[in-house]
Design a protein around this motif. Structure first.
Motif, PDB file in Angstrom:
ATOM      1  N   ASP A  89       0.822  -1.215   0.000  1.00 53.49           N
ATOM      2  CA  ASP A  89       0.000   0.000   0.000  1.00 53.49           C
ATOM      3  C   ASP A  89       0.857   1.266   0.000  1.00 53.49           C
ATOM      4  N   ASP A  90       2.026   1.177  -0.613  1.00 54.10           N
ATOM      5  CA  ASP A  90       2.963   2.300  -0.665  1.00 54.10           C
ATOM      6  C   ASP A  90       2.860   2.971  -2.030  1.00 54.10           C
ATOM      7  N   TYR A  91       2.066   4.028  -2.098  1.00 59.20           N
ATOM      8  CA  TYR A  91       1.837   4.689  -3.381  1.00 59.20           C
ATOM      9  C   TYR A  91       2.886   5.745  -3.702  1.00 59.20           C
ATOM     10  N   SER A  92       3.935   5.823  -2.868  1.00 62.13           N
ATOM     11  CA  SER A  92       5.059   6.690  -3.198  1.00 62.13           C
ATOM     12  C   SER A  92       6.094   5.951  -4.039  1.00 62.13           C
ATOM     13  N   MET A  93       5.907   4.651  -4.243  1.00 59.97           N
ATOM     14  CA  MET A  93       6.855   3.856  -5.018  1.00 59.97           C
ATOM     15  C   MET A  93       6.810   4.264  -6.486  1.00 59.97           C
ATOM     16  N   ILE A  94       7.962   4.261  -7.113  1.00 66.85           N
ATOM     17  CA  ILE A  94       8.047   4.554  -8.537  1.00 66.85           C
ATOM     18  C   ILE A  94       8.852   3.465  -9.228  1.00 66.85           C
ATOM     19  N   GLY A  95       8.828   3.470 -10.558  1.00 64.50           N
ATOM     20  CA  GLY A  95       9.653   2.539 -11.312  1.00 64.50           C
ATOM     21  C   GLY A  95       9.024   1.177 -11.494  1.00 64.50           C
ATOM     22  N   ALA A  96       9.820   0.125 -11.317  1.00 65.17           N
ATOM     23  CA  ALA A  96       9.423  -1.240 -11.657  1.00 65.17           C
ATOM     24  C   ALA A  96       8.127  -1.713 -10.999  1.00 65.17           C
TER      25      ALA A  96
END
Length: 403
Positions: free
Chosen positions: A265-272
């Motif tokens: 639930d980490d919507y700050s993740m970017i990329g893959a």
């Protein structure tokens, strides 16, 4: 900026609305200071391409000098499209779906018009827009300064930062730091609320050559085959760049609540992590569409939450003469119709004009601004929510979860 003994206008946040307001102040020789939480302009991704409405373009043109607006206009993409709106495609067939009808079997109303000038849909990347609005304002931006609140003084106001320190005294404070604005919460007494709709999305980019199967136009691709909810993308394919692999076009993906879920639930993740979910959701899409995801720039993929202010419009609060809010801090909107950014620049132009007419802060300026802003912004919030309710399947009320 001309030398003046007046205290500066303090601006929280260095986003689009704050920077356009700063351009108004710069042209009027009104001193200002901007406080931005990020460490630099390149600290984080700048988001998806923005569609500019007639009202948004008019607001920007009213602020910038003729030469600066020409530079802005030349940077914008101009896209032709069928009927001035979206061309909708079925994700599995790659073709337009059968004509939809309303419950009384009459054809549904045509989609909202996306054209704004010269019969074209006008768009610009958020990063380019921010860069152009920042020009000339750089000496007055204080990076790594996160404003959390403010305190009034006998003759002005000070911004309070996350570490407890305070700014110099200003004549007034403008909160433009987005949906998590501490200034908005304080000045409105908690009446300004931003709701989590539960819907999620993914931004992505791919070389322009991946869009050749679509061709020029503003496209909405819908996948209604999933039992848990719909998935769709929207993209703007501009002419002139489709044969240049060095140019990237963007797309934005949205879904009904519960379909797109970030790991942990980490919507700050970017990329893959974001890219792999987008590719998984589109694996069975038509061959005309799959290059958008198979060739995507993985590093540029990013999750995003879909939020919205109170659906009935911008609430009333007791005016504080020296403090007000603009942009998403005042009225968060869903991405449906691209209404939010256009409303934000209208705020900047309006408040900048009122301050320019007075030569700076004067009692009654924020009250006049809020009165007029509340009218057009409430209409925009209602329209944004209405579009998203149909498109994203969301439903929020005063008891819904806030961010």
């Amino acid at each position: 900026m001309a030398t003046t003994t007046r205290k500066p206008i303090l601006i929280s946040g260095a986003g689009l609305s704050s920077l356009l307001l700063a351009q108004s102040l710069l042209r009027a020789s009104i001193p200002f200071q901007i406080f931005e939480r990020d460490a630099s302009v390149s600290f984080r991704a700048q988001g998806y391409r923005l569609r500019l409405s007639s009202e948004g373009l008019d607001a920007i043109e009213s602020v910038l000098s003729p030469s600066d607006f020409q530079k802005f206009w030349d940077t914008c993409g101009k896209t032709s499209g069928a009927g001035g709106g979206f061309t909708t495609l079925d994700a599995l067939t790659g073709s337009p779906p059968p004509a939809e009808t309303s419950s009384d079997d009459k054809p549904k109303a045509p989609p909202m018009s996306l054209t704004s000038r010269d019969g074209k849909t006008i768009g610009i990347s958020r990063g380019d827009m921010r860069r152009l609005f920042m020009s000339g304002c750089e000496p007055f931006i204080n990076w790594s300064h996160r404003v959390t609140s403010y305190e009034l003084t006998p003759s002005g106001v000070r911004a309070v930062f996350a570490d407890g320190s305070k700014s110099i005294e200003g004549e007034m404070l403008v909160g433009g730091e987005g949906i998590y604005s501490g200034v908005a919460k304080q000045v409105s007494g908690g009446r300004i609320k931003t709701y989590d709709t539960g819907a999620r999305g993914i931004h992505g980019q791919a070389p322009s050559t991946a869009f050749q199967g679509l061709g020029e136009g503003v496209w909405q691709v819908r996948d209604t085959s999933r039992s848990q909810g719909h998935v769709f993308i929207i993209t703007n394919v501009r002419s002139g760049d489709m044969d240049n692999p060095d140019v990237q076009f963007g797309w934005t993906m949205g879904s009904h609540p519960g379909v797109i879920k970030a790991p942990n639930d980490d919507y700050s993740m970017i990329g893959a992590p974001a890219a792999s979910i987008a590719q998984e959701l589109t694996a069975n899409w038509h061959a005309r569409l799959r290059p958008l995801f198979e060739q995507m720039n993985v590093s540029e993929a990013a999750f995003w939450k879909i939020t919205c202010s109170t659906p009935t419009g911008v609430p009333q609060w007791t005016n504080e003469p020296r403090v007000t809010v603009i942009g998403d801090a005042a009225h968060s909107m869903t991405p449906a119709g691209g209404i939010g950014a256009n409303t934000a620049v209208r705020d900047s132009a309006l408040l900048g004009r009122l301050l320019g007419e007075k030569g700076g802060y004067e009692g009654g300026v924020t009250e006049a601004y809020e009165r007029e802003m509340r009218g057009y912004a409430s209409e925009a919030v209602r329209a944004s929510y209405g579009f998203a309710k149909r498109q994203f399947g969301i439903s929020i009320d005063e008891n819904s979860k806030t961010v």
